[in-house]
Design a protein around this motif. Structure first.
Motif, PDB file in Angstrom:
ATOM      1  N   ALA A 338      45.552  15.952  42.225  1.00  0.00           N
ATOM      2  CA  ALA A 338      44.784  15.532  41.243  1.00  0.00           C
ATOM      3  C   ALA A 338      43.260  16.909  41.174  1.00  0.00           C
ATOM      4  N   THR A 339      43.507  17.372  41.927  1.00  0.00           N
ATOM      5  CA  THR A 339      43.412  18.861  41.663  1.00  0.00           C
ATOM      6  C   THR A 339      43.662  20.277  40.937  1.00  0.00           C
ATOM      7  N   MET A 340      44.953  20.044  41.489  1.00  0.00           N
ATOM      8  CA  MET A 340      45.558  21.585  40.848  1.00  0.00           C
ATOM      9  C   MET A 340      45.962  20.817  39.521  1.00  0.00           C
ATOM     10  N   ILE A 341      46.008  19.046  39.463  1.00  0.00           N
ATOM     11  CA  ILE A 341      46.386  18.753  37.427  1.00  0.00           C
ATOM     12  C   ILE A 341      45.295  19.288  36.533  1.00  0.00           C
ATOM     13  N   LYS A 342      44.396  19.196  37.373  1.00  0.00           N
ATOM     14  CA  LYS A 342      42.627  19.562  36.858  1.00  0.00           C
ATOM     15  C   LYS A 342      42.989  20.360  36.287  1.00  0.00           C
ATOM     16  N   ALA A 343      43.377  21.499  37.128  1.00  0.00           N
ATOM     17  CA  ALA A 343      42.856  22.597  36.912  1.00  0.00           C
ATOM     18  C   ALA A 343      44.026  23.585  36.255  1.00  0.00           C
ATOM     19  N   GLY A 344      44.869  22.778  35.863  1.00  0.00           N
ATOM     20  CA  GLY A 344      45.975  22.999  34.659  1.00  0.00           C
ATOM     21  C   GLY A 344      47.056  24.509  34.596  1.00  0.00           C
TER      22      GLY A 344
END
Length: 349
Positions: A338-344
Motif C-alpha cells: 500500500a505504501t509503494m502504491i501510494k508513493a507512485g
C-alpha cells in the motif's frame, strides 16, 4: 644486602622470563591453532553458484587469513535439496544458502520464502521488508523455536517468470503445462492448470529436452540463460508471479556459537557481499537477456493477468489463516505494498 641482591636478581630474571614468554606466545599459539573448516551447500547448481554464492565465500576465505575456510558445495552435491535443512540441523553440514520453502524448513513462515505469489515487484523490496518492516525480527522469532539451526539473513534474487517450449499469451495457455517450480509458487499456480513438477536441479535441462517438462518457472531470464535452460526452451513470459526470490543463510547453531566473535562478524559480512553482488548482477541481467537473449518474449494482457493478481491476494488470506505469525507477515506485505502504491513511480506504476 646480599639477600637483597639475590631477590633483586631473581626478580629481574623472572621478569625477563615472563617477557620472553609473552613475546613468544603469539607465535607458539599461531603454530598450534587448527584451521576451522566448514561445509556450506547452496541451493544453486554449479553455473549459478558462481554468482549467487561463490563471490562471498571467496571473500570470506581470503579475509579469514587461514583461521577458517568454508568449502562450498552446489545443489544436491552432498544432500538432496529437500533434506538441506535437516542436514544443517544434524551438523552433517555447517551452513546452507537456500530459501526456506524448498529446503523444507519446519517453520510456519517458510511459505513466504522463495516466491510468495505477487508479494514483491522489485529486488529491493526484499531487503526493505526484512530490515525496515519487521520481517527480520519475525524470522528470528520463528527459528528460535527450532533447535539446531540459526537463521542469519535474507536477501533477494531474481523475479519468477515462465520459460517454456510453448508460447504463453493467455491464461488458457497455462493449462496442462508441466513446470519445474518451487513448492508454494507451484501450489498457487495449480488453480490455473499448471502441473508443478519436482526433480533434482541437475536433471531439469534434460527433462525439458525429453519432453518430461514443458518448462520452468524457477527464476528470471538471467538464470534461464546462465544455467542453460534458454538452450532448450523458446519463450519467456514477461508477467512475473513474484518480483524477487527471497533466500537466506542458515548455520548449525552449535557450530555458530563455537566461532569466535570476529569470525562471526566476518561471516555476516560475506553474506552482505553476496547480497550486494546479486542485486546488481540480476538487475543488469534481467534487462540484458530480455533485449539480447535467446527467447521470444510473450505477455498475458493486463486484464487477464489481473485475475492472477486477485487470486494472489486470496491466497495471502488463506496463508494468513494458518497461524498468528503468518497473519502478521501478510499484514506487513499489505502495508508495504500500500505504501509503494501510494508513493507512485518508480516504486509502483
Amino acid at each position: 644486602m646480599k639477600r637483597r641482591d639475590v631477590l633483586k636478581k631473581a626478580g629481574v630474571g623472572a621478569a625477563a622470563a615472563a617477557a620472553a614468554t609473552a613475546v613468544g606466545a603469539p607465535y607458539v599459539i599461531a603454530q598450534q591453532k587448527t584451521t576451522i573448516r566448514w561445509r556450506l551447500q547452496t541451493y544453486a547448481g554449479p553455473a549459478l553458484a558462481e554468482h549467487v554464492c561463490k563471490p562471498g565465500i571467496e571473500a570470506f576465505n581470503k579475509a579469514a587469513n587461514g583461521e577458517m575456510v568454508i568449502e562450498q558445495y552446489n545443489a544436491d552435491q552432498l544432500v538432496p535439496q529437500g533434506e538441506l535443512f535437516r542436514a544443517v540441523q544434524a551438523g552433517s553440514l555447517d551452513a546452507a544458502q537456500s530459501d526456506d520453502d524448498s529446503m523444507a524448513a519446519p517453520v510456519d513462515v517458510s511459505v513466504f520464502a522463495a516466491y510468495f505469489p505477487l508479494a514483491s515487484r522489485y529486488s529491493l523490496d526484499v531487503p526493505a521488508l526484512w530490515h525496515w518492516y519487521g520481517l527480520k525480527e519475525i524470522w528470528e522469532e520463528a527459528y528460535a523455536e527450532i533447535p539446531g539451526v540459526t537463521w542469519l539473513s535474507t536477501g533477494s534474487w531474481d523475479p519468477c517468470n515462465f520459460a517454456t517450449v510453448k508460447p504463453i499469451r493467455h491464461l488458457e495457455d497455462l493449462k496442462g503445462l508441466r513446470i519445474y517450480m518451487f513448492p508454494t509458487g507451484g501450489k498457487f499456480m495449480q488453480q490455473f492448470g499448471v502441473v508443478p513438477m519436482s526433480l533434482p536441479y541437475v536433471d531439469v535441462q534434460m527433462a525439458i529436452q525429453t519432453g518430461e517438462l514443458d518448462g520452468v518457472c524457477w527464476s528470471g531470464t538471467t538464470e534461464v540463460h546462465t544455467v542453460g535452460w534458454a538452450d532448450v526452451t523458446k519463450y519467456y513470459l514477461t508477467n512475473p508471479i513474484s518480483g524477487a526470490w527471497a533466500g537466506s543463510y542458515f548455520v548449525n547453531t552449535k557450530k555458530w556459537e563455537a566461532l569466535p566473535e570476529h569470525l562471526k562478524e566476518l561471516f555476516k559480512m560475506q553474506i552482505d557481499v553476496s547480497h550486494y553482488y546479486r542485486l546488481h548482477w540480476y538487475w543488469r541481467g534481467e534487462a540484458y537477456y530480455r533485449t539480447q537473449g535467446k527467447l521470444e518474449l510473450t505477455t498475458i494482457p493486463p486484464d487477464e493477468w489481473k485475475i492472477v493478481e486477485d487470486a494472489a491476494l486470496k491466497f495471502w488470506e488463506e496463508i494468513a489463516a494458518t497461524s498468528a505469525r503468518c497473519a502478521k507477515v501478510v499484514q506487513i506485505l499489505k502495508d508495504y505494498n500500500a505504501t509503494m502504491i501510494k508513493a507512485g513511480a518508480p516504486y509502483r506504476y
